[in-house]
Design a protein around this motif. Structure first.
Motif, PDB file in Angstrom:
ATOM      1  N   PRO A 267       0.793  -1.233   0.000  1.00  0.00           N
ATOM      2  CA  PRO A 267       0.000   0.000   0.000  1.00  0.00           C
ATOM      3  C   PRO A 267       0.825   1.282   0.000  1.00  0.00           C
ATOM      4  N   HIS A 268       2.107   1.199   0.308  1.00  0.00           N
ATOM      5  CA  HIS A 268       2.949   2.399   0.297  1.00  0.00           C
ATOM      6  C   HIS A 268       3.381   2.803  -1.104  1.00  0.00           C
ATOM      7  N   TRP A 269       3.188   1.923  -2.072  1.00  0.00           N
ATOM      8  CA  TRP A 269       3.792   2.085  -3.391  1.00  0.00           C
ATOM      9  C   TRP A 269       2.751   2.300  -4.478  1.00  0.00           C
ATOM     10  N   ARG A 270       3.157   3.039  -5.519  1.00  0.00           N
ATOM     11  CA  ARG A 270       2.310   3.280  -6.667  1.00  0.00           C
ATOM     12  C   ARG A 270       3.146   3.100  -7.943  1.00  0.00           C
ATOM     13  N   GLU A 271       2.474   2.771  -9.026  1.00  0.00           N
ATOM     14  CA  GLU A 271       3.151   2.659 -10.315  1.00  0.00           C
ATOM     15  C   GLU A 271       3.311   4.043 -10.936  1.00  0.00           C
ATOM     16  N   VAL A 272       4.504   4.315 -11.448  1.00  0.00           N
ATOM     17  CA  VAL A 272       4.790   5.499 -12.244  1.00  0.00           C
ATOM     18  C   VAL A 272       5.441   5.005 -13.525  1.00  0.00           C
ATOM     19  N   PRO A 273       5.633   5.854 -14.533  1.00  0.00           N
ATOM     20  CA  PRO A 273       6.184   5.351 -15.807  1.00  0.00           C
ATOM     21  C   PRO A 273       7.494   4.580 -15.643  1.00  0.00           C
TER      22      PRO A 273
ATOM     23  N   HIS B   8       4.045  20.267 -23.884  1.00  0.00           N
ATOM     24  CA  HIS B   8       3.154  20.197 -22.736  1.00  0.00           C
ATOM     25  C   HIS B   8       3.760  19.257 -21.696  1.00  0.00           C
ATOM     26  N   LEU B   9       3.306  19.387 -20.468  1.00  0.00           N
ATOM     27  CA  LEU B   9       3.789  18.553 -19.377  1.00  0.00           C
ATOM     28  C   LEU B   9       2.817  17.411 -19.121  1.00  0.00           C
ATOM     29  N   ASP B  10       3.368  16.230 -18.837  1.00  0.00           N
ATOM     30  CA  ASP B  10       2.586  15.106 -18.330  1.00  0.00           C
ATOM     31  C   ASP B  10       2.893  14.984 -16.846  1.00  0.00           C
ATOM     32  N   ILE B  11       1.881  15.178 -16.023  1.00  0.00           N
ATOM     33  CA  ILE B  11       2.049  15.164 -14.571  1.00  0.00           C
ATOM     34  C   ILE B  11       1.449  13.870 -14.040  1.00  0.00           C
ATOM     35  N   TRP B  12       2.338  12.950 -13.624  1.00  0.00           N
ATOM     36  CA  TRP B  12       1.910  11.618 -13.201  1.00  0.00           C
ATOM     37  C   TRP B  12       1.691  11.565 -11.699  1.00  0.00           C
ATOM     38  N   GLY B  13       0.588  10.942 -11.319  1.00  0.00           N
ATOM     39  CA  GLY B  13       0.305  10.691  -9.912  1.00  0.00           C
ATOM     40  C   GLY B  13      -0.595   9.479  -9.802  1.00  0.00           C
ATOM     41  N   ALA B  14      -0.833   9.043  -8.588  1.00  0.00           N
ATOM     42  CA  ALA B  14      -1.694   7.880  -8.371  1.00  0.00           C
ATOM     43  C   ALA B  14      -3.142   8.219  -8.709  1.00  0.00           C
ATOM     44  N   TYR B  15      -3.828   7.277  -9.350  1.00  0.00           N
ATOM     45  CA  TYR B  15      -5.242   7.480  -9.697  1.00  0.00           C
ATOM     46  C   TYR B  15      -6.061   7.799  -8.447  1.00  0.00           C
ATOM     47  N   SER B  16      -5.710   7.150  -7.334  1.00  0.00           N
ATOM     48  CA  SER B  16      -6.476   7.340  -6.107  1.00  0.00           C
ATOM     49  C   SER B  16      -6.409   8.778  -5.587  1.00  0.00           C
ATOM     50  N   ASP B  17      -5.398   9.528  -6.016  1.00  0.00           N
ATOM     51  CA  ASP B  17      -5.247  10.912  -5.571  1.00  0.00           C
ATOM     52  C   ASP B  17      -5.560  11.940  -6.654  1.00  0.00           C
TER      53      ASP B  17
ATOM     54  N   ILE C 265      -2.962  15.490 -16.675  1.00  0.00           N
ATOM     55  CA  ILE C 265      -2.961  14.808 -15.389  1.00  0.00           C
ATOM     56  C   ILE C 265      -3.067  13.314 -15.688  1.00  0.00           C
ATOM     57  N   CYS C 266      -1.965  12.596 -15.499  1.00  0.00           N
ATOM     58  CA  CYS C 266      -1.856  11.198 -15.923  1.00  0.00           C
ATOM     59  C   CYS C 266      -1.879  10.248 -14.721  1.00  0.00           C
ATOM     60  N   THR C 267      -2.479   9.088 -14.912  1.00  0.00           N
ATOM     61  CA  THR C 267      -2.509   8.065 -13.862  1.00  0.00           C
ATOM     62  C   THR C 267      -2.151   6.721 -14.480  1.00  0.00           C
ATOM     63  N   GLU C 268      -1.980   5.746 -13.603  1.00  0.00           N
ATOM     64  CA  GLU C 268      -1.646   4.389 -14.053  1.00  0.00           C
ATOM     65  C   GLU C 268      -2.879   3.635 -14.527  1.00  0.00           C
ATOM     66  N   LYS C 269      -4.079   4.207 -14.353  1.00  0.00           N
ATOM     67  CA  LYS C 269      -5.330   3.501 -14.599  1.00  0.00           C
ATOM     68  C   LYS C 269      -5.593   3.307 -16.086  1.00  0.00           C
ATOM     69  N   ASP C 270      -5.996   2.083 -16.477  1.00  0.00           N
ATOM     70  CA  ASP C 270      -6.406   1.765 -17.867  1.00  0.00           C
ATOM     71  C   ASP C 270      -5.320   2.087 -18.881  1.00  0.00           C
TER      72      ASP C 270
END
Length: 216
Positions: free
Chosen positions: A20-26, A165-174, A210-215
């Motif tokens: 639970p402490h970890w998230r996927e990023v590129p 443009h910028l791609d700003i990656w974060g967790a989908y949950s946030d 605003i990018c996420t790991e989802k889908d």
């Protein structure tokens, strides 16, 4: 490196259910730990170094006062997530919990720079030369020291007048909190590709995603 050690996105998602402490990023998995004191953060850095030496697998660690940012990827697998990253992440989380250092997933984030172009070959080497970057196997540009934002080229026959443009990656949950704030600030939001990414346009026509790991 055994190719079977490389994880696909579903496997990463399954493993992270138990981390639970970890998230996927590129191309990696990431965590952020927030200690009560700077001294405690340094102690966690030492524990991470010890775990990395035992595993002979070394993450990128960024210590900022009482916060420790950790990113793990397998460079010998072409910058992909492998079972070694998962094993190391589990050990790092165990050591953080033993020290009483909390994880803050909302602080996890990665920024990439995207360039619209109809001819990537014509410009990629120039950007690489100017930044001192390396050209990765997928054609993107990466900082060899893993500190500065990666650059990728978005191929299009009709480049936007504002090509960067910028791609700003974060967790989908946030991500919803960020989108709510953008809505409050009256940014124009295009949800067509959500939840993978939402295109935001400011009042002057500049874009960022605003990018996420989802889908993915």
């Amino acid at each position: 490196m055994n190719n079977q050690d490389v994880l696909d996105k579903q496997q990463i998602s399954d493993y992270l259910k138990d981390l639970p402490h970890w998230r996927e990023v590129p191309g990696a998995i990431a965590a952020v730990f927030h200690a009560k004191t700077s001294a405690m953060a340094i102690e966690l850095v030492n524990e991470i170094a010890s775990a990395a030496e035992l595993d002979q697998h070394h993450p990128d660690v960024d210590w900022r006062y009482n916060k420790v940012f950790v990113t793990s990827t397998s460079h010998d697998a072409g910058g992909q997530v492998t079972t070694r990253d998962i094993a190391l992440a589990a050990k790092i989380s165990e050591r953080a919990e033993a020290l009483g250092v909390a994880a803050h997933t909302e602080l996890i984030g990665v920024v990439e720079i995207a360039i619209d172009t109809d001819d990537q070959e014509a410009i990629s080497s120039q950007w690489a030369a100017g930044l001192g970057y390396k050209i990765a196997s997928d054609g993107s540009l990466v900082d060899p020291n893993h500190r500065l934002p990666a650059i990728w080229f978005q191929h299009t026959t009709t480049p936007n007048p504002n090509r960067l443009h910028l791609d700003i990656w974060g967790a989908y949950s946030d991500s919803q909190k960020i989108l709510d704030e953008l809505q409050k600030q009256q940014a124009e939001l295009d949800h067509e590709s959500a939840p993978s990414f939402v295109v935001a346009t400011d009042r002057q026509g500049n874009r960022f995603c605003i990018c996420t790991e989802k889908d993915r």
